[in-house]
Design a protein around this motif. Structure first.
Motif, PDB file in Angstrom:
ATOM      1  N   UNK A 188       0.823  -1.200   0.000  1.00 39.58           N
ATOM      2  CA  UNK A 188       0.000   0.000   0.000  1.00 39.58           C
ATOM      3  C   UNK A 188       0.861   1.256   0.000  1.00 39.58           C
ATOM      4  N   UNK A 189       2.129   1.125   0.359  1.00 42.32           N
ATOM      5  CA  UNK A 189       3.027   2.276   0.369  1.00 42.32           C
ATOM      6  C   UNK A 189       3.578   2.479  -1.040  1.00 42.32           C
ATOM      7  N   UNK A 190       2.971   3.399  -1.761  1.00 38.82           N
ATOM      8  CA  UNK A 190       3.359   3.631  -3.151  1.00 38.82           C
ATOM      9  C   UNK A 190       4.746   4.249  -3.248  1.00 38.82           C
ATOM     10  N   UNK A 191       5.157   4.997  -2.220  1.00 37.90           N
ATOM     11  CA  UNK A 191       6.492   5.573  -2.224  1.00 37.90           C
ATOM     12  C   UNK A 191       7.565   4.510  -2.186  1.00 37.90           C
ATOM     13  N   UNK A 192       7.382   3.486  -1.349  1.00 38.12           N
ATOM     14  CA  UNK A 192       8.354   2.399  -1.284  1.00 38.12           C
ATOM     15  C   UNK A 192       8.306   1.548  -2.547  1.00 38.12           C
ATOM     16  N   UNK A 193       7.117   1.382  -3.112  1.00 35.39           N
ATOM     17  CA  UNK A 193       7.020   0.661  -4.382  1.00 35.39           C
ATOM     18  C   UNK A 193       7.798   1.391  -5.470  1.00 35.39           C
ATOM     19  N   UNK A 194       7.668   2.714  -5.507  1.00 34.78           N
ATOM     20  CA  UNK A 194       8.363   3.508  -6.527  1.00 34.78           C
ATOM     21  C   UNK A 194       9.870   3.415  -6.370  1.00 34.78           C
ATOM     22  N   UNK A 195      10.347   3.357  -5.142  1.00 37.63           N
ATOM     23  CA  UNK A 195      11.790   3.385  -4.887  1.00 37.63           C
ATOM     24  C   UNK A 195      12.448   2.010  -5.040  1.00 37.63           C
ATOM     25  N   UNK A 230      -4.267  12.265  -5.760  1.00 40.61           N
ATOM     26  CA  UNK A 230      -3.188  12.937  -6.479  1.00 40.61           C
ATOM     27  C   UNK A 230      -1.916  12.736  -5.666  1.00 40.61           C
ATOM     28  N   UNK A 231      -0.760  12.977  -6.278  1.00 39.67           N
ATOM     29  CA  UNK A 231       0.507  12.738  -5.584  1.00 39.67           C
ATOM     30  C   UNK A 231       1.589  13.648  -6.138  1.00 39.67           C
ATOM     31  N   UNK A 232       2.590  13.842  -5.314  1.00 39.36           N
ATOM     32  CA  UNK A 232       3.804  14.542  -5.740  1.00 39.36           C
ATOM     33  C   UNK A 232       4.858  13.491  -6.039  1.00 39.36           C
ATOM     34  N   UNK A 233       5.522  13.606  -7.188  1.00 35.31           N
ATOM     35  CA  UNK A 233       6.612  12.674  -7.485  1.00 35.31           C
ATOM     36  C   UNK A 233       7.718  13.423  -8.208  1.00 35.31           C
ATOM     37  N   UNK A 234       8.945  13.034  -7.875  1.00 35.70           N
ATOM     38  CA  UNK A 234      10.111  13.709  -8.447  1.00 35.70           C
ATOM     39  C   UNK A 234      11.294  12.752  -8.450  1.00 35.70           C
ATOM     40  N   UNK A 242       8.029   9.799  -3.971  1.00 33.85           N
ATOM     41  CA  UNK A 242       6.618   9.709  -4.340  1.00 33.85           C
ATOM     42  C   UNK A 242       5.793   9.878  -3.074  1.00 33.85           C
ATOM     43  N   UNK A 243       4.930  10.892  -3.055  1.00 34.83           N
ATOM     44  CA  UNK A 243       4.127  11.182  -1.854  1.00 34.83           C
ATOM     45  C   UNK A 243       2.673  11.451  -2.213  1.00 34.83           C
ATOM     46  N   UNK A 244       1.754  10.567  -1.853  1.00 32.23           N
ATOM     47  CA  UNK A 244       0.328  10.874  -2.051  1.00 32.23           C
ATOM     48  C   UNK A 244      -0.043  12.161  -1.324  1.00 32.23           C
ATOM     49  N   UNK A 245      -0.924  12.958  -1.945  1.00 33.74           N
ATOM     50  CA  UNK A 245      -1.261  14.273  -1.399  1.00 33.74           C
ATOM     51  C   UNK A 245      -2.695  14.400  -0.924  1.00 33.74           C
TER      52      UNK A 245
END
Length: 249
Positions: A188-195, A230-234, A242-245
């Motif tokens: 469920x942690x999309x930031x860790x999935x992205x990384x 929506x999310x911030x990603x860079x 990647x951070x859901x907003x």
């Protein structure tokens, strides 16, 4: 070579379609993150792939005998109940059972390596049922690692872990992929999935709606359709952020 092959996998439970025509492969060297909102079908997909729930279609793992499947894939379900007051070392050693022989040096080495990877050496002789919830989760991951299978499948393995152990666990999974093994983990942690994931598969309403590298899957359009956020990603010097907003109504 594929470690898992699914073709048109479908599941109906209590007269309700849960999974519909899912096809995907997991190859050596891949850490595949399975993402989706609650009820998207992630757990059902993994259980059906293992032959644990009735399904139509094809799963290379479900077609195996139980013994062969246990040597091909280690499975960590969401449920983390430890039933017996055994030591952490004994619990982790249960991962060696599929190898079906009298315990020897190779088994001891596998247990030692799993304990080290999950930073559990100080807990080796502690009773597993007396650990905290997060420590128990790490012990169960170590048991799956000790199984030393080509494929590791884990359903929300980092849920309940503190941030340091979430990151460390994902680093372990990514290291296993770098060593030539494969992983399919629901997150469920999309930031860790992205990384950390080499590939991301997104489910919505029991269907695959995206499959590819994280940067190609975690798009604004996909997030809106599958998660209503929506999310911030860079891209940074330290890798993707990647951070859901916010929720999109």
């Amino acid at each position: 070579m594929t470690l898992l092959r699914l073709r048109n996998l479908s599941v109906t439970l209590r007269a309700r379609p849960v999974l519909a025509d899912v096809s995907l492969d997991v190859a050596p060297g891949e850490l595949v993150g399975l993402i989706g909102a609650n009820g998207a079908g992630k757990t059902t997909l993994m259980r059906a792939a293992l032959g644990l729930v009735p399904a139509s279609g094809e799963s290379s793992l479900a077609a195996m005998s139980p013994g062969a499947r246990a040597r091909a894939a280690a499975w960590m379900p969401q449920a983390r109940e430890i039933a017996w007051p055994v030591t952490v070392e004994t619990l982790v050693a249960l991962g060696r059972l599929p190898h079906g022989r009298r315990p020897g040096p190779a088994d001891a080495a596998a247990v030692d390596a799993a304990l080290e990877r999950m930073a559990l050496e100080p807990f080796r002789h502690r009773t597993a049922t007396r650990l905290s919830g997060g420590e128990q989760a790490r012990a169960l991951i170590a048991r799956a690692l000790a199984q030393e299978t080509p494929l590791l499948m884990a359903d929300e393995p980092i849920a309940g872990l503190d941030p340091a152990h979430q990151i460390a666990t994902m680093e372990v999974f990514r290291a296993l992929a770098a060593e030539g093994r494969g992983g399919l983990v629901s997150l469920h942690d999309l930031g860790l999935a992205a990384r950390h994931c080499t590939r991301v598969v997104a489910l919505a309403a029991g269907r695959v709606v995206a499959d590819g590298p994280p940067a190609e899957v975690l798009t604004d359009d996909l997030l809106a359709r599958a998660f209503h956020i929506s999310a911030y990603h860079a891209e940074t010097a330290d890798g993707p952020v990647f951070q859901p907003l916010r929720v999109i109504r």
